[in-house]
Design an enzyme around this catalytic site. Structure first.
Site, PDB file in Angstrom:
ATOM      1  N   ARG A   1       0.498   1.722   8.475  1.00 11.02           N
ATOM      2  CA  ARG A   1       0.364   0.426   7.789  1.00 11.02           C
ATOM      3  C   ARG A   1       0.670  -0.752   8.706  1.00 11.02           C
ATOM      4  NH1 ARG A   1       0.510   0.938   1.915  1.00 11.02           N
ATOM      5  NH2 ARG A   1      -1.094   2.501   1.650  1.00 11.02           N
TER       6      ARG A   1
ATOM      7  N   ARG B   1       0.452  -6.257   4.503  1.00 16.68           N
ATOM      8  CA  ARG B   1       0.857  -7.536   3.898  1.00 16.68           C
ATOM      9  C   ARG B   1       2.078  -8.183   4.550  1.00 16.68           C
ATOM     10  NH1 ARG B   1       0.578  -5.404  -2.175  1.00 16.68           N
ATOM     11  NH2 ARG B   1       1.227  -3.585  -0.988  1.00 16.68           N
TER      12      ARG B   1
ATOM     13  N   ARG C   1      -6.943 -11.378   3.137  1.00 14.19           N
ATOM     14  CA  ARG C   1      -7.156 -10.590   1.929  1.00 14.19           C
ATOM     15  C   ARG C   1      -7.159 -11.455   0.676  1.00 14.19           C
ATOM     16  NH1 ARG C   1      -8.018  -7.688  -0.369  1.00 14.19           N
ATOM     17  NH2 ARG C   1      -6.349  -6.591  -1.394  1.00 14.19           N
TER      18      ARG C   1
ATOM     19  N   ASP D   1      -8.819   3.048   3.157  1.00 10.09           N
ATOM     20  CA  ASP D   1      -7.861   3.654   2.230  1.00 10.09           C
ATOM     21  C   ASP D   1      -8.247   5.103   1.991  1.00 10.09           C
ATOM     22  OD1 ASP D   1      -5.529   2.567   0.433  1.00 10.09           O
ATOM     23  OD2 ASP D   1      -6.572   4.109  -0.705  1.00 10.09           O
TER      24      ASP D   1
ATOM     25  N   TYR E   1      -3.867  12.113  -7.045  1.00 14.33           N
ATOM     26  CA  TYR E   1      -4.305  10.791  -7.524  1.00 14.33           C
ATOM     27  C   TYR E   1      -5.403  10.911  -8.574  1.00 14.33           C
ATOM     28  CZ  TYR E   1      -1.856   7.482  -4.491  1.00 14.33           C
ATOM     29  OH  TYR E   1      -0.901   6.691  -3.902  1.00 14.33           O
TER      30      TYR E   1
HETATM   31  C1  LIG Z   1      -1.049   7.086  -0.453  1.00 16.41           C
HETATM   32  C2  LIG Z   1      -2.003   6.254   0.376  1.00 16.41           C
HETATM   33  C3  LIG Z   1      -2.875   5.224  -0.113  1.00 16.41           C
HETATM   34  N1  LIG Z   1      -3.552   4.737   0.984  1.00 16.41           N
HETATM   35  C4  LIG Z   1      -3.162   5.378   2.114  1.00 16.41           C
HETATM   36  C5  LIG Z   1      -2.220   6.366   1.763  1.00 16.41           C
HETATM   37  C6  LIG Z   1      -1.622   7.369   2.709  1.00 16.41           C
HETATM   38  C7  LIG Z   1      -0.521   6.808   3.493  1.00 16.41           C
HETATM   39  C8  LIG Z   1       0.728   6.650   2.690  1.00 16.41           C
HETATM   40  O1  LIG Z   1       1.313   7.669   2.337  1.00 16.41           O
HETATM   41  O2  LIG Z   1       1.111   5.493   2.455  1.00 16.41           O
HETATM   42  C9  LIG Z   1      -3.662   5.216   3.477  1.00 16.41           C
HETATM   43  C10 LIG Z   1      -3.879   3.867   3.998  1.00 16.41           C
HETATM   44  N2  LIG Z   1      -4.023   2.679   3.313  1.00 16.41           N
HETATM   45  C11 LIG Z   1      -4.228   1.674   4.189  1.00 16.41           C
HETATM   46  C12 LIG Z   1      -4.296   2.215   5.486  1.00 16.41           C
HETATM   47  C13 LIG Z   1      -4.715   1.362   6.662  1.00 16.41           C
HETATM   48  C14 LIG Z   1      -4.300   1.633   7.964  1.00 16.41           C
HETATM   49  C15 LIG Z   1      -2.843   1.354   8.295  1.00 16.41           C
HETATM   50  O3  LIG Z   1      -2.543   0.230   8.758  1.00 16.41           O
HETATM   51  O4  LIG Z   1      -2.008   2.287   8.188  1.00 16.41           O
HETATM   52  C16 LIG Z   1      -4.042   3.576   5.377  1.00 16.41           C
HETATM   53  C17 LIG Z   1      -3.936   4.614   6.485  1.00 16.41           C
HETATM   54  C18 LIG Z   1      -4.401   0.252   3.856  1.00 16.41           C
HETATM   55  C19 LIG Z   1      -3.816  -0.251   2.606  1.00 16.41           C
HETATM   56  N3  LIG Z   1      -3.906   0.305   1.373  1.00 16.41           N
HETATM   57  C20 LIG Z   1      -3.282  -0.485   0.461  1.00 16.41           C
HETATM   58  C21 LIG Z   1      -2.759  -1.630   1.120  1.00 16.41           C
HETATM   59  C22 LIG Z   1      -2.006  -2.788   0.459  1.00 16.41           C
HETATM   60  C23 LIG Z   1      -2.815  -3.514  -0.558  1.00 16.41           C
HETATM   61  C24 LIG Z   1      -3.566  -4.772  -0.112  1.00 16.41           C
HETATM   62  O5  LIG Z   1      -3.858  -4.975   1.072  1.00 16.41           O
HETATM   63  O6  LIG Z   1      -3.910  -5.570  -0.984  1.00 16.41           O
HETATM   64  C25 LIG Z   1      -3.098  -1.494   2.475  1.00 16.41           C
HETATM   65  C26 LIG Z   1      -2.819  -2.436   3.578  1.00 16.41           C
HETATM   66  C27 LIG Z   1      -3.202  -0.202  -0.982  1.00 16.41           C
HETATM   67  C28 LIG Z   1      -2.728   1.132  -1.358  1.00 16.41           C
HETATM   68  N4  LIG Z   1      -3.431   2.291  -1.193  1.00 16.41           N
HETATM   69  C29 LIG Z   1      -2.658   3.352  -1.626  1.00 16.41           C
HETATM   70  C30 LIG Z   1      -1.419   2.837  -2.100  1.00 16.41           C
HETATM   71  C31 LIG Z   1      -0.280   3.646  -2.662  1.00 16.41           C
HETATM   72  C32 LIG Z   1      -1.463   1.435  -1.926  1.00 16.41           C
HETATM   73  C33 LIG Z   1      -0.367   0.419  -2.211  1.00 16.41           C
HETATM   74  C34 LIG Z   1      -0.574  -0.328  -3.472  1.00 16.41           C
HETATM   75  C35 LIG Z   1       0.342  -1.529  -3.545  1.00 16.41           C
HETATM   76  O7  LIG Z   1       1.199  -1.717  -2.687  1.00 16.41           O
HETATM   77  O8  LIG Z   1       0.134  -2.305  -4.475  1.00 16.41           O
HETATM   78  C36 LIG Z   1      -3.066   4.762  -1.516  1.00 16.41           C
END
Ligand SMILES: Cc1c2[nH]c(c1CCC(=O)O)Cc1[nH]c(c(CCC(=O)O)c1C)Cc1[nH]c(c(CCC(=O)O)c1C)Cc1[nH]c(c(C)c1CCC(=O)O)C2
Length: 368
Positions: A38, A42, A51, A87, A165
């Site tokens: 990540r 944010r 975003r 994602d 999920y």
């Molecule tokens: C479980 C999982 C997800 N997504 C992902 C996982 C596996 C890694 C982990 O265990 O965290 C993988 C993921 N998601 C994202 C990346 C991008 C690359 C990176 O910088 O790591 C990666 C590798 C961007 C993202 N994916 C997400 C964000 C944040 C939301 C946004 O940008 O608006 C980012 C940067 C959203 C996301 N997507 C997911 C969740 C739980 C969330 C958070 C929701 C929240 O916080 O409200 C599912």
């Protein structure tokens, strides 16, 4: 030739910093490479600005937006690798499920899988070029725009994490809906895990064809399984994915390092180190020295500073990093956090983390 090949030429700029790739293969390096899960997120004001007001999955579908978000952290910090902004939930979408990112709630499936007959709703044979071509185009564009600064990592969720999920319909503390399937419907569970595995293999191969130089598989929900369930419902699929991706790449004369990150699966460290992956990613609940002992030098290790250590003052971060490096050693090691960066973290402290890894490891390597 796939459609994906037609979009941009593949004569990518030459790679200038291959430290991450060498460490993944257990080769010597001048410093320990570092990146953060990540790292595009944010916690960066420029990320929030890019975003702002845009739908999350629409952003994922724009190669230009994904490229920009992937590059943002590299402009600030000397990371040794980048991970493509996307994602893990784009795979269930490609199989026909609706997934939305709801502010304040996270990913949400309006119609999750409830019973085994719901599997009929899923697309079995997914044309990854058609359904996920936008990710491939984002990777190709980013490989050009990154100008060979550092390698670009592609990724996928692992079958069990995606299955959980798809059944839970979103985040969960107990994952009891998904785990009910494992105990009540083991055959249907295996059928779903197999369907996901087939799509993930194609998806990862497509990412390498598009320009990904390493691959990470996220089994983020491993910890909710016990050792026996992990061995039955996660490990075989993780192994199958790496074996099939590697065999196919070998046929094409290609080879990219693969990383498995099974969060909270410390009980399976030995098995994970014998699962066809070059690198095992670790969360912060594992002690570096014992992780080394238990994996017996068979793999490189990645991780595992507690992300919350980034709340500490910079000097303390530096001390924690030094201890971590002493535990893992400098060879066959990629520094990272034990999970992703949180939105309320100070960008400056991420910088301190990266700098501490570079500084301490350079000194340690000089002394060898
Ligand atoms: C479980 C999982 C997800 N997504 C992902 C996982 C596996 C890694 C982990 O265990 O965290 C993988 C993921 N998601 C994202 C990346 C991008 C690359 C990176 O910088 O790591 C990666 C590798 C961007 C993202 N994916 C997400 C964000 C944040 C939301 C946004 O940008 O608006 C980012 C940067 C959203 C996301 N997507 C997911 C969740 C739980 C969330 C958070 C929701 C929240 O916080 O409200 C599912």
């Amino acid at each position: 030739m796939s459609k994906n090949d037609l979009i941009l030429p593949k004569d990518f700029p030459q790679l200038k910093n291959d430290t991450f790739l060498r460490a993944a293969r257990g080769e010597e390096t001048e410093h320990v490479p570092v990146w953060c899960m990540r790292q595009a997120g944010r916690y960066l004001p420029e990320f929030r600005e890019s975003r702002a007001g845009k739908d999350f999955f629409e952003t994922c579908q724009s190669p230009e937006a994904c490229c920009e978000l992937t590059l943002q952290p590299l402009r600030r910090f000397p990371f040794d690798a980048a991970i493509i902004f996307s994602d893990i939930l784009v795979v269930p979408q490609a199989m026909g499920m609706d997934v939305q990112m709801v502010a304040g709630k996270g990913p949400t499936f309006p119609e999750p899988l409830k019973e085994p007959e719901d599997l009929q709703r899923l697309q079995v044979k997914v044309d990854t070029d058609k359904e996920l071509g936008y990710v491939f185009r984002a990777i190709t564009l980013t490989r050009h725009k990154i100008e060979g600064k550092v390698p670009l990592i592609g990724f996928s969720g692992a079958p069990w994490t995606l299955m959980s999920y798809m059944i839970e319909g979103g985040g969960s503390n107990t994952h009891s809906k998904a785990k009910r399937w494992l105990y009540q419907h083991p055959e249907a569970s295996h059928m779903l895990l197999k369907m996901l595995t087939d799509v993930i293999v194609e998806y990862l191969l497509g990412q390498v064809a598009a320009g990904a130089q390493a691959l990470q598989v996220f089994e983020s929900h491993a910890g909710i399984l016990g050792p026996a369930e992990f061995k039955e419902f996660s490990l075989p699929y993780l192994r199958d994915i790496a074996r099939r991706v590697k065999d196919k790449l070998k046929e094409a004369g290609q080879d990219v390092p693969m990383i498995v990150f099974a969060k909270d699966a410390h009980y399976a460290l030995e098995e994970l180190s014998q699962s066809n992956y070059e690198v095992v990613g670790l969360d912060w609940t594992i002690d570096p020295l014992s992780a080394r002992e238990r994996t017996g030098g068979k793999v490189s290790l990645q991780g595992n500073m507690d992300p919350c250590a980034l709340y500490a003052p910079k000097e303390r971060i530096s001390d924690i990093v030094k201890k971590m490096l002493e535990g893992f050693g400098t060879r066959g090691y990629i520094a990272n956090l034990g999970h992703g960066v949180y939105p309320d973290m100070e960008p400056e402290n991420i910088g301190a983390f990266v700098e501490a890894v570079h500084q301490h490891s350079k000194q340690m390597i000089k002394q060898i």
